[in-house]
Write a protein that holds these residues in place. Structure first.
Motif, PDB file in Angstrom:
ATOM      1  N   ALA A   1     -54.278  24.132  13.955  1.00 52.69           N
ATOM      2  CA  ALA A   1     -54.268  22.790  13.352  1.00 52.69           C
ATOM      3  C   ALA A   1     -53.243  21.893  14.048  1.00 52.69           C
ATOM      4  O   ALA A   1     -53.545  20.748  14.433  1.00 52.69           O
ATOM      5  CB  ALA A   1     -53.968  22.896  11.858  1.00 52.69           C
TER       6      ALA A   1
ATOM      7  N   ARG B   1     -43.403  29.692  15.417  1.00 51.23           N
ATOM      8  CA  ARG B   1     -44.131  30.644  16.267  1.00 51.23           C
ATOM      9  C   ARG B   1     -45.403  29.968  16.757  1.00 51.23           C
ATOM     10  O   ARG B   1     -46.407  29.926  16.038  1.00 51.23           O
ATOM     11  CB  ARG B   1     -44.476  31.880  15.442  1.00 51.23           C
ATOM     12  CG  ARG B   1     -44.649  33.124  16.270  1.00 51.23           C
ATOM     13  CD  ARG B   1     -44.572  34.352  15.400  1.00 51.23           C
ATOM     14  NE  ARG B   1     -45.706  34.447  14.536  1.00 51.23           N
ATOM     15  CZ  ARG B   1     -46.606  35.438  14.580  1.00 51.23           C
ATOM     16  NH1 ARG B   1     -46.483  36.409  15.423  1.00 51.23           N
ATOM     17  NH2 ARG B   1     -47.602  35.456  13.743  1.00 51.23           N
TER      18      ARG B   1
ATOM     19  N   ASN C   1     -65.906  33.604  16.224  1.00 56.88           N
ATOM     20  CA  ASN C   1     -66.570  32.473  15.569  1.00 56.88           C
ATOM     21  C   ASN C   1     -66.037  31.131  16.059  1.00 56.88           C
ATOM     22  O   ASN C   1     -66.166  30.126  15.378  1.00 56.88           O
ATOM     23  CB  ASN C   1     -66.427  32.575  14.045  1.00 56.88           C
ATOM     24  CG  ASN C   1     -64.972  32.507  13.602  1.00 56.88           C
ATOM     25  OD1 ASN C   1     -64.078  32.766  14.391  1.00 56.88           O
ATOM     26  ND2 ASN C   1     -64.738  32.147  12.360  1.00 56.88           N
TER      27      ASN C   1
ATOM     28  N   VAL D   1     -38.172  24.463  10.897  1.00 55.39           N
ATOM     29  CA  VAL D   1     -37.765  23.236  10.203  1.00 55.39           C
ATOM     30  C   VAL D   1     -37.335  23.612   8.789  1.00 55.39           C
ATOM     31  O   VAL D   1     -38.054  24.317   8.079  1.00 55.39           O
ATOM     32  CB  VAL D   1     -38.943  22.231  10.142  1.00 55.39           C
ATOM     33  CG1 VAL D   1     -38.549  21.001   9.326  1.00 55.39           C
ATOM     34  CG2 VAL D   1     -39.359  21.823  11.540  1.00 55.39           C
TER      35      VAL D   1
HETATM   36  C1  LIG Z   1     -55.394  39.020  11.238  1.00 58.83           C
HETATM   37  C2  LIG Z   1     -56.092  37.654  11.212  1.00 58.83           C
HETATM   38  C3  LIG Z   1     -57.353  37.537  11.746  1.00 58.83           C
HETATM   39  C4  LIG Z   1     -58.009  36.303  11.722  1.00 58.83           C
HETATM   40  N1  LIG Z   1     -59.243  36.195  12.327  1.00 58.83           N
HETATM   41  C5  LIG Z   1     -59.881  35.001  12.354  1.00 58.83           C
HETATM   42  C6  LIG Z   1     -61.156  34.852  13.002  1.00 58.83           C
HETATM   43  O1  LIG Z   1     -61.688  35.797  13.584  1.00 58.83           O
HETATM   44  N2  LIG Z   1     -61.748  33.621  12.964  1.00 58.83           N
HETATM   45  C7  LIG Z   1     -61.176  32.557  12.322  1.00 58.83           C
HETATM   46  O2  LIG Z   1     -61.767  31.485  12.324  1.00 58.83           O
HETATM   47  N3  LIG Z   1     -59.963  32.660  11.727  1.00 58.83           N
HETATM   48  C8  LIG Z   1     -59.316  33.845  11.711  1.00 58.83           C
HETATM   49  N4  LIG Z   1     -58.098  33.964  11.100  1.00 58.83           N
HETATM   50  C9  LIG Z   1     -57.553  32.772  10.411  1.00 58.83           C
HETATM   51  C10 LIG Z   1     -56.947  31.779  11.404  1.00 58.83           C
HETATM   52  O3  LIG Z   1     -56.044  32.439  12.274  1.00 58.83           O
HETATM   53  C11 LIG Z   1     -56.238  30.691  10.593  1.00 58.83           C
HETATM   54  O4  LIG Z   1     -57.192  30.063   9.769  1.00 58.83           O
HETATM   55  C12 LIG Z   1     -55.610  29.649  11.495  1.00 58.83           C
HETATM   56  O5  LIG Z   1     -54.647  30.232  12.353  1.00 58.83           O
HETATM   57  C13 LIG Z   1     -54.933  28.566  10.635  1.00 58.83           C
HETATM   58  O6  LIG Z   1     -54.363  27.629  11.514  1.00 58.83           O
HETATM   59  P1  LIG Z   1     -53.183  26.682  11.096  1.00 58.83           P
HETATM   60  O7  LIG Z   1     -52.801  25.916  12.303  1.00 58.83           O
HETATM   61  O8  LIG Z   1     -53.566  25.931   9.875  1.00 58.83           O
HETATM   62  O9  LIG Z   1     -51.979  27.618  10.603  1.00 58.83           O
HETATM   63  P2  LIG Z   1     -51.252  28.882  11.192  1.00 58.83           P
HETATM   64  O10 LIG Z   1     -52.058  29.571  12.229  1.00 58.83           O
HETATM   65  O11 LIG Z   1     -50.809  29.663   9.996  1.00 58.83           O
HETATM   66  O12 LIG Z   1     -49.963  28.248  11.898  1.00 58.83           O
HETATM   67  C14 LIG Z   1     -48.872  27.736  11.172  1.00 58.83           C
HETATM   68  C15 LIG Z   1     -47.825  27.236  12.121  1.00 58.83           C
HETATM   69  O13 LIG Z   1     -46.779  26.617  11.385  1.00 58.83           O
HETATM   70  C16 LIG Z   1     -45.534  27.161  11.803  1.00 58.83           C
HETATM   71  N5  LIG Z   1     -44.577  26.969  10.718  1.00 58.83           N
HETATM   72  C17 LIG Z   1     -44.702  27.303   9.403  1.00 58.83           C
HETATM   73  N6  LIG Z   1     -43.596  26.932   8.729  1.00 58.83           N
HETATM   74  C18 LIG Z   1     -42.768  26.342   9.635  1.00 58.83           C
HETATM   75  C19 LIG Z   1     -41.469  25.747   9.550  1.00 58.83           C
HETATM   76  N7  LIG Z   1     -40.803  25.663   8.406  1.00 58.83           N
HETATM   77  N8  LIG Z   1     -40.910  25.260  10.689  1.00 58.83           N
HETATM   78  C20 LIG Z   1     -41.559  25.332  11.873  1.00 58.83           C
HETATM   79  N9  LIG Z   1     -42.790  25.868  11.994  1.00 58.83           N
HETATM   80  C21 LIG Z   1     -43.382  26.371  10.898  1.00 58.83           C
HETATM   81  C22 LIG Z   1     -45.868  28.587  12.173  1.00 58.83           C
HETATM   82  O14 LIG Z   1     -44.854  29.187  12.960  1.00 58.83           O
HETATM   83  C23 LIG Z   1     -47.163  28.355  12.932  1.00 58.83           C
HETATM   84  O15 LIG Z   1     -46.894  27.902  14.237  1.00 58.83           O
HETATM   85  C24 LIG Z   1     -57.399  35.160  11.126  1.00 58.83           C
HETATM   86  C25 LIG Z   1     -56.103  35.293  10.598  1.00 58.83           C
HETATM   87  C26 LIG Z   1     -55.440  36.509  10.647  1.00 58.83           C
HETATM   88  C27 LIG Z   1     -54.037  36.639  10.091  1.00 58.83           C
END
Ligand SMILES: Cc1cc2nc3c(=O)[nH]c(=O)nc-3n(C[C@H](O)[C@H](O)[C@H](O)COP(=O)(O)OP(=O)(O)OC[C@H]3O[C@@H](n4cnc5c(N)ncnc54)[C@H](O)[C@@H]3O)c2cc1C
Length: 381
Positions: free
Chosen positions: A222, A243, A256, A289
């Motif tokens: 995202a 991270r 997917n 943060v």
């Molecule tokens: C084992 C596993 C398998 C998966 N397999 C699939 C799949 O096959 N297909 C699929 O579509 N989805 C899959 N997913 C789900 C997918 O990975 C997530 O939906 C997606 O990563 C969400 O993206 P995001 O950017 O919203 O959040 P996240 O990936 O959770 O990223 C959050 C970010 O915010 C940062 N952050 C949080 N708090 C702070 C803070 N206070 N200060 C600084 N940084 C912060 C974190 O370090 C990270 O960089 C899987 C998830 C897991 C755990």
């Protein structure tokens, strides 16, 4: 040990060696020692710059050191690094043989200038997909700095140690005989923990940044998508992430993501980073943060305070902090995390072989975990 395809692949990788490499094994009478000897002999037969020796006297047997001839590099496998660890073996051979690592010059310099002696031990399993990242990071650090030693230990081969140290999750890392960390870790995270001056240096560097037009907290898919959209409009964009890659770093197969038939989490995360960097997004990774103070004035800036004390300012701030493991909040859960409470059946499963296991959660991952390990006696709820 190596089939013809692997031999051909490895032989072509070994063409990249610039300096002779030695594999020095410490063996005993166990069957695993005979397998390790066979593997080492097969590797040495693939290239004249690889020499095998069987006169090592390490206390952990079977194990073997990989070193540049004439040096004493602290890279060791107390494991037969096949399965997910085969890549770690190939990289260790190449890096010990002078093949340049894919790492920023600044980070290489940081590793080389670390003061002190660091003896790392990583307990891993050959089926764990998070383990190779840790093993490869620490091996590379050991190649770059002779005061860093690292041994990757297959828990299945050293059950007595695993029991004695009560290890119930992989990867589990020890530093100088003390628990250091568990779970997937990258070089940046490891350095942040051992380089005591790093936080202050980072804070000083971050404090000099100008106000961002768009500042994004979170470097998962995202955050990366938000950054690419913003930066493509030509506005000054930054990502601050604890991270970079987020949950995708803990994922193995992704099938997917439309238009990409199959990829792997870490590869996907690297592609996210490359995409964001292509548009000059300022990625501030390894930064947490802790506080957000919005401006009370229209058109003012929002201030983010980081764990290291530095402050960043953005005219617009986007929060994309994603998700974390959900805890069930039962007594003992926190205390027994990675000591019996595990979050990755695929990784930690082998450590629970023959034990009674309860799977919490009945979604697809829970059911998969329950049926995955037929060797377990499993109770699912
Ligand atoms: C084992 C596993 C398998 C998966 N397999 C699939 C799949 O096959 N297909 C699929 O579509 N989805 C899959 N997913 C789900 C997918 O990975 C997530 O939906 C997606 O990563 C969400 O993206 P995001 O950017 O919203 O959040 P996240 O990936 O959770 O990223 C959050 C970010 O915010 C940062 N952050 C949080 N708090 C702070 C803070 N206070 N200060 C600084 N940084 C912060 C974190 O370090 C990270 O960089 C899987 C998830 C897991 C755990």
């Amino acid at each position: 040990m190596l089939d013809d395809t692997l031999k051909t692949q490895l032989a072509s990788y070994l063409e990249r060696l610039r300096e002779p490499v030695q594999l020095i094994a410490s063996l005993d009478e166990r069957e695993a020692s005979a397998e390790m000897r066979e593997l080492i002999e097969e590797i040495a037969a693939l290239h004249p710059m690889v020499q095998a020796r069987f006169d090592g006297n390490d206390a952990r047997k079977p194990s073997f050191q990989i070193t540049r001839a004439g040096s004493d590099m602290g890279v060791r496998f107390a494991a037969i690094p096949m399965g997910h660890e085969f890549t770690s073996l190939v990289l260790a051979l190449l890096q010990a043989g002078g093949h340049p690592p894919k790492l920023e010059a600044e980070v290489i310099e940081q590793i080389q200038s670390l003061e002190g002696d660091f003896a790392f031990e990583t307990y891993m399993s050959l089926t764990c997909h998070n383990c190779p990242d840790v093993v490869q990071a620490l091996n590379l650090m050991a190649v770059l700095n002779p005061r860093i030693r690292h041994v990757a230990i297959d828990g299945g081969l050293f059950e007595a140690e695993v029991t004695e140290r009560k290890i119930m999750a992989v990867p589990t890392i020890y530093l100088n005989g003390q628990p250091f960390g568990s779970g997937r870790m990258e070089i940046g995270e490891i350095l942040a923990k051992i380089d005591t001056g790093a936080a202050a240096r980072d804070a000083a560097k971050l404090a000099k940044k100008d106000v961002f037009d768009v500042l994004i907290v979170g470097g998962g898919p995202a955050g990366a998508a938000a950054a690419v959209y913003a930066a493509r409009k030509g506005i000054k964009t930054g990502i601050v992430a604890e991270r970079f890659g987020g949950q995708t770093l803990d994922t193995l197969g992704i099938e997917n993501y439309i238009s990409v038939l199959e990829t792997q989490g870490p590869k996907f995360a690297a592609a996210l980073e490359a995409h964001a960097r292509h548009y000059d997004v300022d990625i501030m990774n390894g930064q947490r943060v802790e506080k957000l103070e919005p401006s009370l004035q229209p058109g003012g800036t929002t201030t983010l305070t980081l764990a290291n004390g530095a402050q960043l300012k953005g005219k617009t701030v986007i929060l994309s902090t994603g998700a974390r493991w959900r805890n069930v909040n039962v007594p003992g859960e926190a205390e027994y995390r990675n000591k019996g409470v595990a979050y990755c059946p695929h990784c930690d499963g082998p450590l629970f072989k023959g034990k009674k296991v309860a799977v919490i959660g009945g979604g697809n991952s829970g059911v998969e975990a329950a049926i995955d390990r037929r060797a377990w006696s499993t109770t699912s709820r």
